[in-house]
Scaffold this active site. Structure first.
Site, PDB file in Angstrom:
ATOM      1  CG  ASP A  46      30.745  31.872  34.370  1.00 29.61           C
ATOM      2  OD1 ASP A  46      29.740  32.083  33.667  1.00 29.61           O
ATOM      3  OD2 ASP A  46      31.873  32.342  34.108  1.00 29.61           O
ATOM      4  CG  ASP A  47      32.449  28.528  38.364  1.00 24.85           C
ATOM      5  OD1 ASP A  47      32.813  28.626  37.176  1.00 24.85           O
ATOM      6  OD2 ASP A  47      33.086  29.039  39.309  1.00 24.85           O
ATOM      7  CG  HIS A  99      32.654  28.039  32.729  1.00 22.97           C
ATOM      8  ND1 HIS A  99      33.259  29.122  32.121  1.00 22.97           N
ATOM      9  CD2 HIS A  99      32.930  28.162  34.063  1.00 22.97           C
ATOM     10  CE1 HIS A  99      33.863  29.859  33.040  1.00 22.97           C
ATOM     11  NE2 HIS A  99      33.694  29.294  34.222  1.00 22.97           N
ATOM     12  CG  HIS A 103      36.588  26.565  36.344  1.00 19.43           C
ATOM     13  ND1 HIS A 103      37.625  27.391  36.740  1.00 19.43           N
ATOM     14  CD2 HIS A 103      35.501  27.370  36.234  1.00 19.43           C
ATOM     15  CE1 HIS A 103      37.178  28.627  36.874  1.00 19.43           C
ATOM     16  NE2 HIS A 103      35.888  28.646  36.566  1.00 19.43           N
ATOM     17  CE1 TYR A 140      40.259  30.183  37.648  1.00 17.52           C
ATOM     18  CE2 TYR A 140      40.867  28.894  35.709  1.00 17.52           C
ATOM     19  CZ  TYR A 140      40.572  28.968  37.063  1.00 17.52           C
ATOM     20  OH  TYR A 140      40.595  27.822  37.827  1.00 17.52           O
ATOM     21  CG  HIS A 196      30.754  32.648  39.967  1.00 21.04           C
ATOM     22  ND1 HIS A 196      31.128  33.991  40.033  1.00 21.04           N
ATOM     23  CD2 HIS A 196      31.642  32.039  39.128  1.00 21.04           C
ATOM     24  CE1 HIS A 196      32.204  34.174  39.275  1.00 21.04           C
ATOM     25  NE2 HIS A 196      32.537  33.005  38.722  1.00 21.04           N
TER      26      HIS A 196
END
Length: 298
Positions: A46-47, A99, A103, A140, A196
């Site tokens: 992610d991210d 995603h 965020h 989250y 991540h």
């Protein structure tokens, strides 16, 4: 019977497929946390994209492993500064998912806000890849009934995970704790892990150890779509997503702070492309009239 099916899924995941009418059996608007195809495991990240993502792609390639990347448009970096990384992900057979744009916690937004978070990233990915994902991960892991209903209406499969390494808490010499978290989840039957690619220790240490552990258990690391038995043709839909399709950005990085228009240049360094075709970072560039196909908009 399972072996031929699994082999066919792997073959489909390894090569790009034409966009076609989707016939996926994977539900939309429902939280999914585990693989359904036996003996598979999904590494997810992610991210990104960010500074370490290219190194991670090198590592995955050297191990012959496919993974899933849930991308942001504007988080640790701007997706427009990593267009070559995103196209490489796709070309090398990894799965790209959403995603959200920035965020955002989807459980705190109304339907319009959720839709905006999804369609802003769709616009960016349309300009980079010419297609948008049908898989997403809520930041989250945060959703509510409205978020799931809205995401389902947009046609998204909602992917969480059943192994959270908490690697973001251990981007230092305690990275071994994140691997212990991974091992414990694997031993408990977990099949979808969260890491991540924006953290150096994750890329430099954790991922290789995780791959070794997955293979030692006799599992095959694959994309989320593959581990759910979903053909690669179903992982994306035609560019434009849920909104209006902008013209693809075809001119490459801007050499002179001009953007869009006939040259098709994309602004760099997180700059926005104004309605007048110039790159900048103030509201005159990033607000009303901002051209999202050629840089981020706020």
């Amino acid at each position: 019977m399972l072996a031929p099916l699994f082999a066919a899924l792997l073959a489909g995941a390894a090569t790009a497929s034409p966009i076609q009418e989707r016939q996926s059996s994977v539900p939309v608007g429902t939280i999914i946390t585990a693989c359904t195809v036996p003996n598979t495991f999904a590494l997810t990240f992610d991210d990104g994209p960010f500074a370490y993502t290219s190194e991670l792609l090198d590592l995955l390639s050297s191990n012959g492993v496919k993974a899933t990347f849930f991308l942001n448009g504007q988080n640790w970096g701007s997706i427009y500064d990593y267009t070559s990384v995103v196209t490489r992900m796709d070309a090398e057979g990894h799965q790209i998912g959403s995603h959200t744009w920035s965020h955002a916690d989807l459980a705190t937004l109304d339907a319009a806000g959720i839709t905006s978070q999804m369609t802003q990233l769709e616009t960016a990915l349309t300009s980079i890849l010419g297609k948008v994902p049908t898989y997403m991960r809520p930041p989250y892991f945060s959703t509510n009934a409205l978020a799931l209903s809205t995401l389902g209406g947009l046609g998204y499969h909602v992917i969480n995970a059943n192994i959270d390494t908490l690697d973001y808490e251990h981007d230092d010499d305690t990275i071994g704790v994140a691997f212990t978290n991974f091992q414990n989840g694997l031993a408990s039957g977990g099949t979808v892990s969260l890491m991540h690619d924006v953290h150096a220790q994750t890329v430099h240490v954790l991922v290789q150890e995780a791959i070794n552990a997955i293979k030692a258990k006799g599992l095959t690391p694959v994309t989320v779509g593959t581990c759910l038995g979903d053909a690669s043709a179903n992982w994306y839909k035609s560019g434009g997503g849920s909104g209006t399709t902008p013209p693809p950005a075809t001119g490459g990085p801007s050499p002179d702070d001009t953007c869009g228009g006939s040259n098709g240049y994309v602004c760099q360094n997180s700059q926005c492309c104004s309605q007048w075709g110039w790159c900048g970072t103030t509201s005159e560039y990033c607000a009303a009239g901002c051209q999202a196909a050629y840089g981020p908009c706020t």
